[in-house]
Scaffold this motif. Structure first.
Motif, PDB file in Angstrom:
ATOM      1  N   TYR A 116       0.944  -1.101   0.001  1.00 44.37           N
ATOM      2  CA  TYR A 116       0.185   0.169  -0.053  1.00 44.37           C
ATOM      3  C   TYR A 116       0.777   1.293   0.116  1.00 44.37           C
ATOM      4  N   PRO A 117       0.588   2.228  -0.872  1.00 48.89           N
ATOM      5  CA  PRO A 117       1.402   3.560  -0.984  1.00 48.89           C
ATOM      6  C   PRO A 117       1.268   4.425   0.240  1.00 48.89           C
ATOM      7  N   GLY A 118       2.707   4.731   0.503  1.00 48.59           N
ATOM      8  CA  GLY A 118       2.689   5.887   1.525  1.00 48.59           C
ATOM      9  C   GLY A 118       2.745   5.381   3.057  1.00 48.59           C
ATOM     10  N   VAL A 119       3.013   4.170   3.341  1.00 48.17           N
ATOM     11  CA  VAL A 119       2.622   3.664   4.773  1.00 48.17           C
ATOM     12  C   VAL A 119       3.968   3.751   5.413  1.00 48.17           C
ATOM     13  N   ASN A 120       3.972   4.536   6.368  1.00 43.70           N
ATOM     14  CA  ASN A 120       5.343   5.040   7.315  1.00 43.70           C
ATOM     15  C   ASN A 120       5.152   4.719   8.778  1.00 43.70           C
ATOM     16  N   ASP A 121       5.924   5.241   9.579  1.00 42.25           N
ATOM     17  CA  ASP A 121       5.876   5.143  11.059  1.00 42.25           C
ATOM     18  C   ASP A 121       4.618   5.904  11.407  1.00 42.25           C
ATOM     19  N   GLY A 122       4.127   7.057  10.865  1.00 43.57           N
ATOM     20  CA  GLY A 122       2.851   7.674  11.485  1.00 43.57           C
ATOM     21  C   GLY A 122       1.721   6.740  11.259  1.00 43.57           C
ATOM     22  N   SER A 132      -4.070  -5.367  22.106  1.00 45.37           N
ATOM     23  CA  SER A 132      -4.279  -6.805  22.281  1.00 45.37           C
ATOM     24  C   SER A 132      -5.219  -7.287  21.221  1.00 45.37           C
ATOM     25  N   SER A 133      -6.257  -6.409  20.539  1.00 46.95           N
ATOM     26  CA  SER A 133      -6.917  -6.979  19.490  1.00 46.95           C
ATOM     27  C   SER A 133      -6.336  -7.339  18.140  1.00 46.95           C
ATOM     28  N   LEU A 134      -5.106  -6.697  18.019  1.00 46.70           N
ATOM     29  CA  LEU A 134      -4.350  -6.851  16.752  1.00 46.70           C
ATOM     30  C   LEU A 134      -3.760  -8.201  16.494  1.00 46.70           C
ATOM     31  N   LEU A 135      -4.127  -8.949  15.662  1.00 45.53           N
ATOM     32  CA  LEU A 135      -3.672 -10.298  15.439  1.00 45.53           C
ATOM     33  C   LEU A 135      -2.722 -10.558  14.148  1.00 45.53           C
ATOM     34  N   SER A 136      -2.964  -9.597  12.987  1.00 51.23           N
ATOM     35  CA  SER A 136      -2.382  -9.880  11.890  1.00 51.23           C
ATOM     36  C   SER A 136      -1.959  -8.264  11.295  1.00 51.23           C
ATOM     37  N   VAL A 137      -0.728  -8.273  10.801  1.00 50.35           N
ATOM     38  CA  VAL A 137      -0.015  -7.071  10.365  1.00 50.35           C
ATOM     39  C   VAL A 137       0.816  -7.374   8.996  1.00 50.35           C
ATOM     40  N   ASP A 138       0.373  -6.639   8.010  1.00 47.73           N
ATOM     41  CA  ASP A 138       1.411  -6.692   6.827  1.00 47.73           C
ATOM     42  C   ASP A 138       1.654  -5.423   6.211  1.00 47.73           C
ATOM     43  N   LEU A 139       3.078  -5.135   6.441  1.00 49.55           N
ATOM     44  CA  LEU A 139       3.497  -3.944   6.140  1.00 49.55           C
ATOM     45  C   LEU A 139       4.550  -3.963   4.951  1.00 49.55           C
ATOM     46  N   SER A 140       4.287  -4.813   3.954  1.00 49.13           N
ATOM     47  CA  SER A 140       5.315  -5.095   2.948  1.00 49.13           C
ATOM     48  C   SER A 140       5.425  -3.830   2.105  1.00 49.13           C
ATOM     49  N   GLY A 141       6.691  -3.544   1.858  1.00 45.41           N
ATOM     50  CA  GLY A 141       6.773  -2.460   0.844  1.00 45.41           C
ATOM     51  C   GLY A 141       7.069  -1.086   1.649  1.00 45.41           C
ATOM     52  N   SER A 142       6.649  -1.001   2.857  1.00 42.93           N
ATOM     53  CA  SER A 142       6.540   0.401   3.646  1.00 42.93           C
ATOM     54  C   SER A 142       7.793   0.894   3.763  1.00 42.93           C
ATOM     55  N   THR A 143       7.961   2.088   4.495  1.00 43.89           N
ATOM     56  CA  THR A 143       8.903   2.767   4.894  1.00 43.89           C
ATOM     57  C   THR A 143       9.348   2.678   6.494  1.00 43.89           C
ATOM     58  N   VAL A 144       8.700   1.587   7.166  1.00 40.64           N
ATOM     59  CA  VAL A 144       8.614   1.473   8.449  1.00 40.64           C
ATOM     60  C   VAL A 144      10.237   1.268   9.092  1.00 40.64           C
ATOM     61  N   THR A 145      10.451   2.021  10.248  1.00 44.65           N
ATOM     62  CA  THR A 145      11.924   2.344  10.464  1.00 44.65           C
ATOM     63  C   THR A 145      11.757   1.648  12.069  1.00 44.65           C
ATOM     64  N   ASP A 146      13.025   1.583  12.748  1.00 46.73           N
ATOM     65  CA  ASP A 146      13.109   1.093  14.034  1.00 46.73           C
ATOM     66  C   ASP A 146      11.901   1.808  14.955  1.00 46.73           C
ATOM     67  N   THR A 162       4.399  -9.450   8.662  1.00 47.94           N
ATOM     68  CA  THR A 162       4.872  -9.320   7.407  1.00 47.94           C
ATOM     69  C   THR A 162       5.814  -8.148   6.979  1.00 47.94           C
ATOM     70  N   LEU A 163       6.869  -8.052   6.843  1.00 53.26           N
ATOM     71  CA  LEU A 163       7.657  -6.986   6.572  1.00 53.26           C
ATOM     72  C   LEU A 163       8.639  -7.170   5.536  1.00 53.26           C
ATOM     73  N   ASP A 164       7.941  -7.878   4.389  1.00 48.81           N
ATOM     74  CA  ASP A 164       8.693  -8.057   3.134  1.00 48.81           C
ATOM     75  C   ASP A 164       9.230  -6.546   2.404  1.00 48.81           C
ATOM     76  N   TYR A 165      10.230  -6.700   1.775  1.00 51.16           N
ATOM     77  CA  TYR A 165      10.717  -5.633   0.967  1.00 51.16           C
ATOM     78  C   TYR A 165      10.671  -4.147   1.906  1.00 51.16           C
ATOM     79  N   CYS A 166      10.967  -4.263   3.305  1.00 46.95           N
ATOM     80  CA  CYS A 166      11.163  -3.168   3.935  1.00 46.95           C
ATOM     81  C   CYS A 166      12.684  -2.923   4.296  1.00 46.95           C
ATOM     82  N   ASP A 167      13.069  -1.704   3.747  1.00 46.99           N
ATOM     83  CA  ASP A 167      14.630  -1.534   3.820  1.00 46.99           C
ATOM     84  C   ASP A 167      14.948  -0.554   4.836  1.00 46.99           C
ATOM     85  N   GLN A 168      14.094   0.077   5.569  1.00 50.09           N
ATOM     86  CA  GLN A 168      14.376   1.135   6.316  1.00 50.09           C
ATOM     87  C   GLN A 168      14.678   1.071   7.812  1.00 50.09           C
TER      88      GLN A 168
END
Length: 563
Positions: A116-122, A132-146, A162-168
């Motif tokens: 999904y375009p534009g996904v970042n730490d915000g 605690s409700s959260l069960l599944s997260v896919d951030l593939s291709g995002s700019t998520v950082t430490d 899922t953090l595929d293709y995340c390089d930040q």
């Protein structure tokens, strides 16, 4: 194979059975990306007056979706309703960093934002508020950082990440993953930030069942941190060229591992002893490794194996001797190995085989006698082998065959006649269930197409050897069950071909490239309402005319060439 009928044998096709994200929609037949975005404005066609009566819930979700910019928060809604609204907005690609704020504290279970375009730490700040409700997260291709990974550390019930293709993010960011003790699925594909030291974070994930590190280039030496993952069932390290035999030795104690994909790793036959210790293995992919016949006797101990891929290795008939005891095998891939006719004698006892790939091997006509008794075989690939027309008679026992690849220049009309001739009635019964027939480079002429009528259930057909004219298409048009048809490279086909095919309304994919078809012939495609892909490259056809046809008569056409 040569000229226009050849295919690139070195083009690697990776197996991709794991989750890639909900928006990763690509058409495999061309390089065109399928449009992923869609608007809520198009949905009223399914509402009253459009033929389908929606439920009250669907009406509510649709209305909120249309007006979602008016709302500051959905946290007062029931979580299930918030989840459906979130999914709809993601599917329509309407979310932005500003609008996702409305989903803060909504108790969402699944946040699937792969590609999904534009996904970042915000965005992660809002995602982590689900707690605690959260069960599944896919951030593939995002700019998520430490920083973003740190925000997820309190999602104590998270089961899939899922953090595929995340390089930040860095190896230091992975330490926040170590606290997600309920994770059962973790995927970090193509990341140079996963290092041996960073893999320490995985050692605490004792509930992990599936780990995907495909194309991670710096993980050699980190496998020691996987030793304690006693529940691990699936490990994908395909195309990790840094992997060596010592890494395989480090994971030899994972006794629940059923799936190992090591395609493209720089391991040698010396590691087979370590792999043989994985007694529960059911699926093993060793394609494109540096394997020879040495040490293959170790593989014979893997009695639970159902899938084995050894393509593009330096193995010979001597290796196949050690496969005789793998009586539970259902899939065997020997593509581009130095396998010959006599080696196939070792497959006689593998009576559960459903799929056998012998493409680009040294198998010839006499070898087919050894596989004629594999009665459960459904998929047989003989492309680029020396199998000839006469030997096809030996396929008579393959009564369950659904897919047959005969992409070879020496296969001609005579071969098709041998498969369907009334002198061999058993062959008609044998191939009555055939769904896919690949004759891409075979030398089939108009005369040979008459034999195709025997394949009553065929859905996929390729004939691209250059020998067809409009006259041969007259027989193909009667195969009304076809959904995919490739007649490219037959340069004598004209607009008449499209006229003949106009009654094949089940077609979803049509390729008649490198022919004499013109814009004038496009009008014959109007009845093909199910058509999704159309290729007319190197024809006298323009993209503008195809677009006109698409807008007026082919609403489901989403990929076409020329474009």
């Amino acid at each position: 194979m040569g000229g226009i009928c050849s295919r690139k044998r070195e083009q690697q096709v990776m197996e991709d059975d794991l989750h890639r994200g909900v928006l990763g929609r690509y058409c495999r037949s061309t390089s065109t990306k399928w449009p992923g975005a869609k608007s809520f404005r198009s949905k009223p066609n399914n509402f009253p007056g459009g033929g389908t009566c929606p439920s009250l819930m669907e009406l509510c979700i649709h209305k909120i979706g249309e007006d979602f910019r008016k709302y500051d928060s959905f946290s007062m809604l029931p979580p299930d309703l918030s989840q459906q609204i979130f999914n709809e907005l993601v599917d329509a690609q309407c979310l932005t960093e500003a609008y996702i704020e409305a989903f803060r504290d909504c108790a969402l279970r699944d946040v699937l934002l792969g590609e999904y375009p534009g996904v970042n730490d915000g965005w992660i700040d809002v995602i982590s508020s689900q707690r605690s409700s959260l069960l599944s997260v896919d951030l593939s291709g995002s700019t998520v950082t430490d920083k973003g990974l740190r925000l997820l550390k309190d999602s104590s019930n998270l089961q899939s990440l899922t953090l595929d293709y995340c390089d930040q993010f860095s190896e230091h960011g992975l330490k926040y993953v170590s606290g997600l003790l309920n994770l059962t699925f973790l995927s970090i594909r193509k990341s140079s930030t996963v290092t041996p030291d960073g893999m320490r974070a995985f050692s605490s994930l004792v509930n992990l069942e599936k780990l995907d590190l495909e194309r991670c280039s710096e993980i050699h030496g980190g496998f020691v941190h996987l030793k304690g993952l006693k529940k691990l069932e699936s490990l994908n390290i395909a195309c990790c060229k840094c992997i060596m035999d010592s890494d395989m030795q480090a994971i030899s104690g994972l006794q629940k591992l059923t799936t190992l994909n090591a395609e493209g790793c720089k391991i040698t036959s010396a590691c087979l002893e370590s792999i043989a210790a994985l007694a529960a293995l059911e699926s093993l992919n060793l394609n494109r490794c540096c394997l020879s016949d040495d040490e293959f006797e170790n593989i014979s101990s893997l009695k639970t194996l159902k899938r084995l891929s050894l393509a593009f290795n330096r193995i010979t008939d001597a290796c196949l001797v050690h496969l005789k005891g793998l009586v539970n095998l259902e899939y065997l891939n020997l593509d581009s190995c130095k396998i010959g006719d006599e080696g196939l004698a070792n497959l006689i006892g593998l009576t559960l085989l459903r799929s056998l790939v012998l493409s680009d091997t040294e198998v010839g006509s006499s070898g087919l006698r050894h596989i004629s008794g594999l009665h459960k075989l459904e998929d047989l690939n003989l492309s680029f082998t020396s199998v000839n027309d006469a030997s096809l008679k030996r396929l008579s026992g393959l009564t369950n065959l659904k897919s047959l690849n005969l992409d070879a220049r020496q296969i001609t009309d005579v071969g098709l006649a041998n498969l369907t001739s009334k002198l061999f009635l058993v062959y008609i019964h044998c191939l009555s269930g055939l769904i896919k027939l690949d004759l891409f480079g075979a030398r089939i002429s108009d005369a040979g197409t008459v034999f195709l009528k025997s394949f009553k259930n065929l859905q996929f057909l390729e004939i691209c050897g250059g020998g067809l004219t409009d006259g041969g298409v007259k027989h193909i048009k009667e195969m009304t069950s076809l959904t995919q048809l490739n007649l490219s490279q037959n340069c004598n086909l004209t607009d008449k071909t499209l006229e003949l095919l106009s009654g094949m309304t089940a077609l979803r994919s049509l390729n008649v490239s490198n022919s004499r078809i013109t814009n004038e012939g496009l009008r014959y495609l109007k009845p093909l309402k199910n058509l999704r892909t159309l290729s007319l490259e190197s024809c006298k056809v323009t993209a503008a005319e195809i677009k006109k046809l698409q807008s007026s008569d082919l609403p489901n056409l989403i990929s076409f060439r020329p474009e």
